[in-house]
Design a protein around this motif. Structure first.
Motif, short mmCIF file in Angstrom:
data_model
loop_
_atom_site.label_atom_id
_atom_site.label_comp_id
_atom_site.label_asym_id
_atom_site.label_seq_id
_atom_site.Cartn_x
_atom_site.Cartn_y
_atom_site.Cartn_z
N MET A 1 0.97 -0.65 0.52
CA MET A 1 0.20 0.09 0.06
C MET A 1 0.67 1.04 -0.11
O MET A 1 2.02 1.26 0.16
CB MET A 1 -0.72 -0.18 0.78
N TYR A 2 0.25 2.84 -0.25
CA TYR A 2 0.79 3.46 -0.26
C TYR A 2 0.90 4.08 0.40
O TYR A 2 -0.08 3.79 2.29
CB TYR A 2 0.18 4.70 -1.40
N ASP A 3 2.36 5.24 0.81
CA ASP A 3 1.69 5.91 2.23
C ASP A 3 0.07 7.25 2.09
O ASP A 3 0.53 7.03 1.12
CB ASP A 3 2.63 7.03 2.03
N GLN A 4 0.16 8.34 2.81
CA GLN A 4 -1.55 8.37 3.00
C GLN A 4 -1.10 9.18 1.63
O GLN A 4 -2.48 9.46 0.94
CB GLN A 4 -1.62 9.13 4.58
N PRO A 5 -0.60 10.42 1.53
CA PRO A 5 -0.61 11.71 0.68
C PRO A 5 -0.92 10.43 -0.95
O PRO A 5 -1.84 10.54 -1.11
CB PRO A 5 0.90 12.39 0.76
N LYS A 6 -0.33 9.42 -1.23
CA LYS A 6 -0.10 9.34 -2.65
C LYS A 6 -1.29 8.38 -2.22
O LYS A 6 -2.05 8.57 -3.33
CB LYS A 6 1.08 8.05 -3.00
N LEU A 7 -2.83 7.28 -1.21
CA LEU A 7 -3.17 7.16 -1.37
C LEU A 7 -3.79 8.45 -1.60
O LEU A 7 -5.09 8.36 -2.56
CB LEU A 7 -3.36 6.86 0.46
N SER A 8 -4.60 9.27 -1.11
CA SER A 8 -5.64 10.21 -0.79
C SER A 8 -5.47 10.74 -2.52
O SER A 8 -5.88 11.34 -3.40
CB SER A 8 -4.86 11.14 0.15
N GLU A 9 -3.92 10.99 -2.90
CA GLU A 9 -4.24 11.57 -4.17
C GLU A 9 -4.71 11.17 -5.61
O GLU A 9 -5.79 11.22 -6.16
CB GLU A 9 -2.04 11.94 -4.29
N LEU A 10 -4.18 9.14 -4.70
CA LEU A 10 -4.84 8.71 -5.94
C LEU A 10 -6.54 7.99 -5.98
O LEU A 10 -6.98 8.41 -7.20
CB LEU A 10 -4.17 7.11 -6.04
N ILE A 11 -6.92 8.48 -5.13
CA ILE A 11 -8.48 8.63 -5.02
C ILE A 11 -8.58 9.58 -5.52
O ILE A 11 -9.51 9.87 -5.95
CB ILE A 11 -8.60 8.68 -3.40
N ARG A 12 -8.60 11.23 -5.44
CA ARG A 12 -8.71 12.77 -5.93
C ARG A 12 -8.04 12.01 -7.80
O ARG A 12 -8.91 12.44 -8.33
CB ARG A 12 -7.34 12.91 -5.76
N PHE A 13 -7.00 12.11 -8.04
CA PHE A 13 -6.88 11.13 -9.68
C PHE A 13 -7.98 10.64 -10.44
O PHE A 13 -8.56 10.62 -11.17
CB PHE A 13 -5.43 10.27 -9.94
N ALA A 14 -8.46 9.64 -9.00
CA ALA A 14 -9.70 8.44 -10.02
C ALA A 14 -10.34 8.99 -10.00
O ALA A 14 -12.02 8.54 -10.96
CB ALA A 14 -9.83 7.40 -8.49
N GLY A 15 -11.21 10.27 -9.17
CA GLY A 15 -12.68 10.83 -9.73
C GLY A 15 -13.79 10.43 -8.71
O GLY A 15 -14.74 10.89 -8.48
N ILE A 16 -13.17 9.74 -7.47
CA ILE A 16 -14.60 8.99 -6.89
C ILE A 16 -14.61 10.11 -5.16
O ILE A 16 -14.22 10.72 -5.19
CB ILE A 16 -13.32 7.78 -5.94
N ASP A 17 -16.06 10.45 -5.51
CA ASP A 17 -16.65 10.87 -4.41
C ASP A 17 -17.41 10.35 -3.53
O ASP A 17 -18.14 8.54 -3.74
CB ASP A 17 -17.10 12.52 -5.07
N ALA A 18 -17.98 10.93 -2.80
CA ALA A 18 -19.32 10.32 -2.09
C ALA A 18 -20.12 9.27 -2.54
O ALA A 18 -20.94 8.56 -2.16
CB ALA A 18 -19.89 11.23 -0.60
N GLY A 19 -20.73 10.65 -4.26
CA GLY A 19 -21.47 9.78 -4.43
C GLY A 19 -21.72 8.39 -5.71
O GLY A 19 -22.05 8.18 -6.18
N SER A 20 -20.51 7.89 -5.60
CA SER A 20 -19.63 7.67 -6.67
C SER A 20 -19.85 6.00 -6.58
O SER A 20 -19.64 5.20 -5.56
CB SER A 20 -18.21 7.67 -7.16
N THR A 21 -20.30 4.80 -7.61
CA THR A 21 -20.42 3.41 -7.47
C THR A 21 -18.90 3.02 -8.33
O THR A 21 -19.01 3.60 -9.49
CB THR A 21 -21.76 3.54 -8.55
#
Length: 192
Positions: A1-21
């Motif tokens: 797994m990645y460090d917290q900053p990379k995890l957060s950046e990857l999730i933002r990069f993926a465009g995943i938000d609270a309503g995403s399927t």
């Protein structure tokens, strides 16, 4: 797994938000599924147990042949494929008469219009194509892009956040000299 900053950046990069399927293909231990669930296999029973954890009511565990996804999943906003795309060119997948083209077509069908197909994988040397998929567990980023675009997707973004210029691309990704530190591609394609 990645460090917290990379995890957060990857999730933002993926465009995943609270309503995403999100469809998390080949979720392993479910680490990414947990992270995606918070934003809002080894075995299928593990994923079903994860789905029953308190606060994970937004997780549905589905076990299906890779190209049977349209029959068992609802249309999604994001399909996440982490360190697995190269396996679409491995003997295990080919033995099932599946191809990367078949898989990409199904992903296209599964995503909503405007949906994202996010691929993170171990990079092979430029020009290697799919040659190192089985032996080194790597794939040439240009091959990934060509195959996914052939299914109708458009490259929306790429990130160098997981790049490692010191990776010679010549050893298996599990080799202790590079394990966890491979040069990785990160692409986000969109379904027009």
């Amino acid at each position: 797994m990645y460090d917290q900053p990379k995890l957060s950046e990857l999730i933002r990069f993926a465009g995943i938000d609270a309503g995403s399927t999100v469809i998390d293909v080949y979720p392993g231990d479910g680490d990414w599924t947990r992270l995606f669930s918070d934003v809002k296999s080894d075995s299928v029973s593990r994923m079903r147990a994860l789905a029953k954890e308190p606060g994970r009511e937004n997780v549905e565990a589905v076990s299906a042949d890779l190209v049977a996804m349209p029959e068992v999943t609802q249309p999604a906003d994001v399909l996440w494929l982490h360190l697995f795309y190269h396996d679409l060119h491995a003997a295990l997948i080919e033995a099932r008469d599946a191809t990367a083209a078949d898989f990409n077509r199904v992903v296209y069908e599964r995503l909503k219009s405007g949906g994202s197909y996010v691929i993170v994988d171990h990079a092979a040397a430029a020009g290697a194509g799919t040659r190192d998929a089985q032996s080194l567990h790597r794939i040439d980023p240009a091959s990934v892009r060509e195959e996914v675009e052939a299914a109708g997707f458009v490259l929306e973004a790429e990130s160098a956040m997981l790049a490692n210029k010191d990776d010679a691309h010549s050893v298996k990704v599990f080799d202790p000299t590079i394990k966890g530190e491979t040069d990785r591609l990160a692409y986000r394609f969109v379904k027009p």
